[in-house]
Motif scaffolding. Structure first.
Motif, PDB file in Angstrom:
ATOM      1  N   ILE A  16      10.091  35.749 110.987  1.00 13.10           N
ATOM      2  CA  ILE A  16      10.848  34.680 111.792  1.00 13.10           C
ATOM      3  C   ILE A  16      11.184  34.954 112.992  1.00 13.10           C
ATOM      4  O   ILE A  16      12.076  36.041 112.906  1.00 13.10           O
ATOM      5  CB  ILE A  16      11.987  34.093 110.794  1.00 13.10           C
ATOM      6  CG1 ILE A  16      11.616  33.423 109.501  1.00 13.10           C
ATOM      7  CG2 ILE A  16      12.818  32.995 111.396  1.00 13.10           C
ATOM      8  CD1 ILE A  16      12.538  33.114 108.799  1.00 13.10           C
ATOM      9  N   ASP A  17      10.849  34.429 113.923  1.00 14.67           N
ATOM     10  CA  ASP A  17      11.266  34.904 115.519  1.00 14.67           C
ATOM     11  C   ASP A  17      10.894  36.452 115.573  1.00 14.67           C
ATOM     12  O   ASP A  17      11.614  37.187 116.260  1.00 14.67           O
ATOM     13  CB  ASP A  17      12.396  34.408 115.752  1.00 14.67           C
ATOM     14  CG  ASP A  17      12.747  33.187 116.022  1.00 14.67           C
ATOM     15  OD1 ASP A  17      11.802  32.470 116.267  1.00 14.67           O
ATOM     16  OD2 ASP A  17      13.919  32.577 115.854  1.00 14.67           O
ATOM     17  N   GLY A  18       9.847  37.040 115.057  1.00 14.56           N
ATOM     18  CA  GLY A  18       9.641  38.565 115.027  1.00 14.56           C
ATOM     19  C   GLY A  18      10.444  39.413 114.218  1.00 14.56           C
ATOM     20  O   GLY A  18       9.970  40.536 114.252  1.00 14.56           O
ATOM     21  N   MET A  19      11.326  38.923 113.392  1.00 15.66           N
ATOM     22  CA  MET A  19      11.716  39.965 112.619  1.00 15.66           C
ATOM     23  C   MET A  19      11.499  39.617 111.059  1.00 15.66           C
ATOM     24  O   MET A  19      11.111  38.396 110.923  1.00 15.66           O
ATOM     25  CB  MET A  19      13.562  39.203 112.352  1.00 15.66           C
ATOM     26  CG  MET A  19      14.039  39.408 113.958  1.00 15.66           C
ATOM     27  SD  MET A  19      14.461  41.107 114.138  1.00 15.66           S
ATOM     28  CE  MET A  19      13.176  41.471 115.327  1.00 15.66           C
ATOM     29  N   PRO A  20      11.362  40.681 110.188  1.00 15.52           N
ATOM     30  CA  PRO A  20      10.720  40.720 108.759  1.00 15.52           C
ATOM     31  C   PRO A  20      11.812  40.310 107.918  1.00 15.52           C
ATOM     32  O   PRO A  20      12.497  40.989 107.193  1.00 15.52           O
ATOM     33  CB  PRO A  20      10.582  42.246 108.522  1.00 15.52           C
ATOM     34  CG  PRO A  20      11.483  42.854 109.523  1.00 15.52           C
ATOM     35  CD  PRO A  20      11.554  42.141 110.742  1.00 15.52           C
ATOM     36  N   LEU A  56       2.192  47.505 115.157  1.00 14.29           N
ATOM     37  CA  LEU A  56       3.611  46.984 115.537  1.00 14.29           C
ATOM     38  C   LEU A  56       4.583  46.491 114.554  1.00 14.29           C
ATOM     39  O   LEU A  56       5.713  47.019 114.705  1.00 14.29           O
ATOM     40  CB  LEU A  56       3.179  45.978 116.453  1.00 14.29           C
ATOM     41  CG  LEU A  56       2.433  45.833 117.791  1.00 14.29           C
ATOM     42  CD1 LEU A  56       2.483  44.647 118.373  1.00 14.29           C
ATOM     43  CD2 LEU A  56       3.256  47.173 118.679  1.00 14.29           C
ATOM     44  N   TYR A  57       4.150  46.170 113.375  1.00 10.44           N
ATOM     45  CA  TYR A  57       5.145  45.623 112.431  1.00 10.44           C
ATOM     46  C   TYR A  57       5.316  46.729 111.400  1.00 10.44           C
ATOM     47  O   TYR A  57       6.047  46.424 110.264  1.00 10.44           O
ATOM     48  CB  TYR A  57       4.617  44.440 112.084  1.00 10.44           C
ATOM     49  CG  TYR A  57       4.816  43.451 113.120  1.00 10.44           C
ATOM     50  CD1 TYR A  57       5.910  42.798 113.787  1.00 10.44           C
ATOM     51  CD2 TYR A  57       3.727  43.004 113.939  1.00 10.44           C
ATOM     52  CE1 TYR A  57       5.926  42.019 114.808  1.00 10.44           C
ATOM     53  CE2 TYR A  57       3.810  42.265 115.119  1.00 10.44           C
ATOM     54  CZ  TYR A  57       4.978  41.706 115.387  1.00 10.44           C
ATOM     55  OH  TYR A  57       5.110  40.899 116.652  1.00 10.44           O
ATOM     56  N   ILE A  88       8.006  30.849 114.742  1.00  4.29           N
ATOM     57  CA  ILE A  88       8.941  30.730 115.756  1.00  4.29           C
ATOM     58  C   ILE A  88       9.653  29.542 115.812  1.00  4.29           C
ATOM     59  O   ILE A  88       9.160  28.465 115.587  1.00  4.29           O
ATOM     60  CB  ILE A  88       8.173  31.071 117.036  1.00  4.29           C
ATOM     61  CG1 ILE A  88       6.979  31.892 117.115  1.00  4.29           C
ATOM     62  CG2 ILE A  88       8.844  30.915 118.393  1.00  4.29           C
ATOM     63  CD1 ILE A  88       7.521  33.282 117.108  1.00  4.29           C
ATOM     64  N   THR A  89      10.941  29.516 115.830  1.00  4.31           N
ATOM     65  CA  THR A  89      11.963  28.433 115.543  1.00  4.31           C
ATOM     66  C   THR A  89      12.206  27.883 116.947  1.00  4.31           C
ATOM     67  O   THR A  89      11.861  28.553 118.109  1.00  4.31           O
ATOM     68  CB  THR A  89      13.258  28.848 115.049  1.00  4.31           C
ATOM     69  OG1 THR A  89      13.746  30.161 115.930  1.00  4.31           O
ATOM     70  CG2 THR A  89      13.067  29.455 113.877  1.00  4.31           C
ATOM     71  N   MET A 125       4.820  41.636 121.320  1.00  2.00           N
ATOM     72  CA  MET A 125       6.041  41.796 121.125  1.00  2.00           C
ATOM     73  C   MET A 125       6.642  41.223 122.507  1.00  2.00           C
ATOM     74  O   MET A 125       7.856  41.394 122.877  1.00  2.00           O
ATOM     75  CB  MET A 125       6.573  43.052 120.860  1.00  2.00           C
ATOM     76  CG  MET A 125       6.454  43.580 119.466  1.00  2.00           C
ATOM     77  SD  MET A 125       7.431  44.828 118.849  1.00  2.00           S
ATOM     78  CE  MET A 125       6.928  45.076 116.973  1.00  2.00           C
ATOM     79  N   LYS A 126       5.815  40.449 123.125  1.00  2.00           N
ATOM     80  CA  LYS A 126       6.462  39.636 124.563  1.00  2.00           C
ATOM     81  C   LYS A 126       5.386  38.489 124.834  1.00  2.00           C
ATOM     82  O   LYS A 126       4.475  38.247 124.209  1.00  2.00           O
ATOM     83  CB  LYS A 126       6.488  40.731 125.571  1.00  2.00           C
ATOM     84  CG  LYS A 126       4.935  40.984 126.158  1.00  2.00           C
ATOM     85  CD  LYS A 126       5.022  41.981 127.325  1.00  2.00           C
ATOM     86  CE  LYS A 126       3.554  42.234 127.865  1.00  2.00           C
ATOM     87  NZ  LYS A 126       3.643  42.760 128.948  1.00  2.00           N
TER      88      LYS A 126
END
Length: 765
Positions: free
Chosen positions: A181-185, A217-218, A230-231, A115-116
Motif C-alpha cells: 500500500i503506497d509502496g509499503m509492505p 527492490l522489495y 496507490i491510495t 521507487m519514484k
C-alpha cells in the motif's frame, strides 16, 4: 535622399503592420474540465509550434502571439482520453475542453519499478496500471473482489465457509505475491489471508501490477509478482464524496470521504468505509451459508504537509474492525466454539500507519516508514485460533541523476513479530513439555540500481539487492532490464532477467491446516525458495481520428524455481511435514492485453493469459492445485453523452483447474469446469456531481455447485462424529460414509454467490 529612404521604410512598415499584428496579437485561451470539475496542472500542447502550457488551479490556460491559420491542440494525459482538435484561427478564440476519464490508462505514472514517479512508457521493466476508473466499472466492497478483472490476476477463495483468500498472479499462490500500500509492505504474513478484504475500493487511485520477481527492490515475498495499491492523494481528491450501494442479497456498502485543511500547511483526506451483510443464504441446499456474513468498518486518514522547496512529508493511518462468520444456517454467536452447531467465526482488529519524509538536504533522500498490527481471534468449529502479528518497516532511499545515469541507492530494515496458539510456534523443552516460542525475525537489506539512458531509444536498468537472514545467511537478488523504443515511443520492446526469493512464512503456507490438531514438522532446515525469471515485453500504440487509441501489450515469461517449499499431508495424518522440493518447478506462459478507445465513446480492454506451471521431482511432472492454464478478462464501456448514460460490461473466463480431493472414493470431479463470471453496470450522471447506477453481478448466475454432487464434504456431519477409522488410522468406508470422507470445506475455486442486483448512488463536489 535621406528623406526618401525614411519614406520607403515608413511605407514598408505600414504595409506589413497588419501581418505583424496577426502574428503577435492573436491568442487562444481555454478551460479544461472533467465531469464539471476544473483540472489543474494539465499539459496542453500546440504541436506545430512546439509550445506547451499547463492549466492553473482554476483549469485555465492561454497561448499568446499566434499566427493566423490551422493549429493542432493536443492533450495527452494518461488519466483522460486523448484530446486532439484542429482550430483555424482568424482571430483570438476562447474554448472549453471537456475531458473523459481513460479506463485504459496506458501511459500512467508508475512508481513500483523505480521507487519514484516515472512514465510507464519510460520504464525499462514492464508494469501494468489500473486506475480507479477501471474499478468503477464493477462496483465491489473491497480490493480483493475488485482484482478479478485484471489479466493474469485471480482472487482465490481458500475456504467455502470463512471465505478467506489470497491473490494469484500467473497461477502462483498467494505467498508468492507481495501486496503493498503506497509502496509499503502492509499486507503480509498473517494478514495475507484476511487483510485484503479490508481495503475499500473507494480509496484506490490506481493499482500497479508487476508479474515476475521484484525482490531486487522489495525483498522477500516478491518472488512471483507484486501488487502496489496507490491510495488517493489528498490534494487531488474531491472536497466531499460519498458512494452508497445495496444489493438484492441484502449487502450494504457505504463510503464517505472528505478533504480539509488545517492551517495553511496541512491537507487531510478522511475516508470511512462500512460494509454489512447479515442475511444467511443457502441456495445450494447443503445446510451451510453460501457466503460469510460480515460486519466491517474501515477508517482511513491521510495527511500531506507543505514544506519548503516542495519537499515531501505525508502520513497515513487506517483502522479496520471486522466480524465475519459462516457455517450452519442456524448458527449464532452463542454457538461460538461449541460442538453442537458448526460455525467459523473470525474477529479481526487491525491498524496500519505509514508515511514518507524527505530529508532536508539538497539531494533527494526519502525516509519511508510503516507499522501495522493484526489481532486475530477465531474459532473453526471447536478449534480456537488466536494470533498476533506486528510488522515495522523502515527504508531510506537516495535518488541521484548523473548525466545519463539515474541512480537509486537504498537500505531497509523489516521487523516481524508473530505469535499464535498453534503447534507452529511451539517447541519441546528438555522435559518434553510444550513451550511457546514467539517468532521474531529481522531482515535488513541494501540495494542499488542504475538506470542508464543510452540515447532516446535505448535504456538499460541494472540492480542488485543484498539481504541477511539469521537462518539463511546472505541472500543476493540481481536484476537486468533493457528497453528499446522508437523515437515517438509508439513501439517498445523490453527484455528482463531477474532473481527473486521467499523465506517461508508457515502461517501463510496453509493457515487452515495450522488451526487443526496436526503438528508442524520441519524435515530439514528450510532453504529460501528462489526463482529466476526471464521475460520479453512488446508494446505498440496507434492514434487516429475516430480511433483515438489502439494499444497492444504482450509478454512472454519463463520462471525457474529452486528449493520450492512444499507441505506433505500424506505421510502422517497427525503431521504436516515441510521440506524443500527435491527437484525444480517451472512457470511459463504468455499474456496479451488489447486496449481500444473509439470515437471518445467506446473503451475496450481485453486480456488473455496462458500458463504452464508444474514441478518436477524424481523425473515426474506434478501439476499444482487451483491453477488455470488459460484465462480471459474484458472490460467494455459505451458512453451515450446525449443522455449522460454509460454502460459497462465486464467479465472473465477460466479454464479447468486441478482440485483437491480427499481420497480415491471421493466422487467429486478432480477438475473444475470452464466457467465465466460476467457483470453489467448502467450509470446515469446528473448535474452537480450526482450519479445513479444499476449493476447486475454474476449475470449468468454461475456457481460451483452446478457441476458437482456436493461442495462441502460431509456437511451433514461437520464434527466427524460418524467417521470411523481402521487400526492404521485410515478412514473407513461405511454405510453412513460410503466415500470415506471427513468434513472438509477446501474444495473451492470460485464463490458460491449467484446473480445479484446492485443499486447505488454517488455524489461528489
Amino acid at each position: 535622399m535621406f528623406f526618401v529612404i525614411k519614406t520607403i521604410i515608413l511605407i514598408t512598415i505600414l504595409l506589413f503592420l497588419p501581418l505583424i499584428g496577426n502574428s503577435q496579437n492573436i491568442y487562444i485561451d481555454g478551460h479544461v474540465s472533467c465531469e464539471n470539475k476544473s483540472l489543474e496542472n494539465i499539459e496542453v500542447l500546440l504541436i506545430k509550434q512546439n509550445k506547451s502550457v499547463r492549466t492553473n488551479s482554476q483549469g485555465y490556460f492561454i497561448f499568446k502571439n499566434l499566427s493566423k491559420g490551422k493549429h493542432l491542440l493536443l492533450i495527452d494525459d494518461s488519466r483522460y482520453l486523448n484530446y486532439r482538435e484542429i482550430y483555424e484561427l482568424n482571430q483570438s478564440e476562447s474554448i472549453k475542453i471537456e475531458l473523459s476519464e481513460n479506463i485504459s490508462n496506458m501511459d500512467e505514472i508508475v512508481i513500483s519499478t523505480n521507487m519514484k514517479e516515472i512514465s510507464k512508457l519510460d520504464c525499462a521493466a514492464p508494469v501494468e496500471i489500473y486506475s480507479s476508473s477501471f474499478f468503477k466499472a464493477n462496483p465491489s466492497p473491497s480490493i480483493f473482489e475488485a482484482l478479478q478483472n485484471i489479466n493474469g490476476v485471480r482472487p482465490q477463495l481458500n475456504c467455502n465457509i470463512c471465505n478467506t483468500g489470497d491473490i494469484h498472479i500467473n497461477g502462483l499462490e498467494g505467498p508468492y505475491t507481495m501486496v503493498l500500500i503506497d509502496g509499503m509492505p502492509i499486507v503480509s504474513g498473517l494478514s495475507t489471508v484476511y487483510g485484503l478484504s479490508g481495503i475499500p475500493q473507494s480509496l484506490i487511485d490506481r493499482v500497479e501490477v508487476i508479474k515476475g520477481p521484484a525482490s531486487t527492490l522489495y525483498g522477500s515475498e516478491a518472488v512471483g509478482g507484486l501488487i502496489n495499491v496507490i491510495t488517493k492523494k489528498s490534494e487531488k481528491s474531491n472536497a466531499f464524496s460519498t458512494e452508497i450501494f445495496g444489493s438484492s442479497w441484502a449487502e450494504f456498502n457505504s463510503d464517505i470521504a472528505t478533504r480539509f485543511m488545517i492551517g495553511k500547511k496541512a491537507l487531510s483526506l478522511l475516508g470511512v468505509n462500512y460494509y454489512n451483510y447479515q442475511l444467511p443464504i443457502d441456495n445450494n441446499m447443503d445446510g451451510f451459508t453460501d457466503i460469510t456474513n460480515q460486519n466491517r468498518i474501515s477508517v482511513f486518514n491521510k495527511w500531506n504537509f507543505k514544506r519548503k522547496k516542495d519537499r515531501v512529508f505525508s502520513f497515513a493511518a487506517r483502522y479496520i474492525y471486522e466480524n465475519r462468520w459462516g457455517g450452519e444456517m442456524n448458527w449464532n454467536d452463542n454457538y461460538r466454539g461449541s460442538d453442537s452447531i458448526y460455525g467459523e467465526s473470525i474477529y479481526t482488529k487491525r491498524w496500519e500507519a505509514f508515511g514518507t519524509y524527505q530529508l532536508p538536504f539538497k539531494e533527494k533522500i526519502l525516509f519511508m516508514f510503516s507499522a501495522n498490527g493484526h489481532d486475530h481471534d477465531s474459532y473453526y468449529g471447536t478449534l480456537k485460533f488466536l494470533a498476533n502479528q506486528y510488522v515495522v518497516f523502515n527504508q531510506l532511499t537516495w535518488n541521484k541523476s548523473i548525466k545519463k545515469h539515474e541512480i537509486l541507492l537504498g537500505t531497509s530494515l523489516r521487523y516481524t513479530y508473530y505469535d499464535d496458539n498453534t503447534t507452529a510456534t511451539e517447541t519441546l523443552n528438555n522435559n518434553g513439555d510444550r513451550i511457546n516460542n514467539i517468532n521474531i525475525s529481522v531482515l535488513p537489506g541494501i540495494f542499488i540500481q542504475d538506470e542508464v539512458k543510452i540515447n532516446e531509444i535505448n535504456k538499460v536498468l541494472i540492480g542488485v539487492r543484498y539481504d541477511y537472514h539469521k537462518l539463511h545467511g546472505n541472500i543476493i537478488s540481481p536484476r537486468l532490464n533493457y528497453k528499446i523504443n522508437t523515437k515517438d515511443k509508439k513501439t517498445i520492446f523490453r527484455f528482463g532477467l531477474g532473481n527473486g526469493y521467499r523465506v517461508a512464512n508457515i502461517f501463510t503456507e496453509d493457515h487452515a491446516a495450522l488451526t487443526g490438531a496436526r503438528d508442524v514438522v520441519f524435515a530439514e532446515e528450510l532453504m529460501p525458495e528462489t526463482s529466476w525469471n526471464g521475460n520479453i515485453n512488446f508494446e505498440q500504440r496507434w492514434y487516429g481520428n475516430k480511433i483515438n487509441k489502439i494499444g497492444i501489450d504482450a509478454s512472454l515469461f519463463y520462471t525457474y524455481f529452486n528449493n520450492k517449499i512444499i507441505p506433505d499431508y500424506l505421510s502422517d495424518v497427525n503431521k504436516i511435514i515441510y521440506s524443500n522440493l527435491n527437484g525444480y518447478a517451472i512457470s511459463k506462459g504468455a499474456t496479451l492485453n488489447l486496449d481500444v478507445v473509439l470515437n471518445k465513446q467506446i473503451n475496450a480492454r481485453v486480456g488473455a493469459t496462458f500458463i504452464d506451471l508444474f514441478s518436477v521431482e524424481n523425473k515426474e511432472r506434478i501439476y499444482p492445485y487451483l491453477t488455470e492454464k488459460f484465462s480471459v478478462v474484458w472490460s467494455f464501456q459505451y458512453k451515450l453523452k446525449s443522455i449522460n448514460l454509460s454502460i459497462d460490461y465486464t467479465g472473465n473466463i477460466y479454464s479447468p483447474m486441478k482440485l483437491p480431493l480427499l481420497g480415491e472414493l471421493d466422487p467429486r470431479s478432480p477438475y473444475s469446469p470452464w466457467y465465466s463470471i460476467q457483470n453489467i453496470k448502467i450509470t446515469h450522471t446528473l448535474k452537480k456531481g450526482i450519479e445513479f447506477y444499476l449493476s447486475v453481478k454474476n449475470l449468468l448466475n454461475w456457481t460451483p455447485n452446478q457441476n458437482t454432487e456436493f461442495i462441502i464434504a460431509r456437511s451433514n456431519d461437520p464434527f466427524d462424529n460418524n467417521v470411523q477409522y481402521d487400526p492404521n488410522g485410515n478412514i473407513m468406508a461405511t454405510a453412513n460414509n460410503p466415500y470415506a470422507l471427513t468434513f472438509d470445506p477446501s474444495y473451492v475455486y470460485a464463490a458460491n454467490q449467484g446473480i445479484r442486483f446492485l443499486l447505488g448512488v454517488k455524489y461528489s463536489f
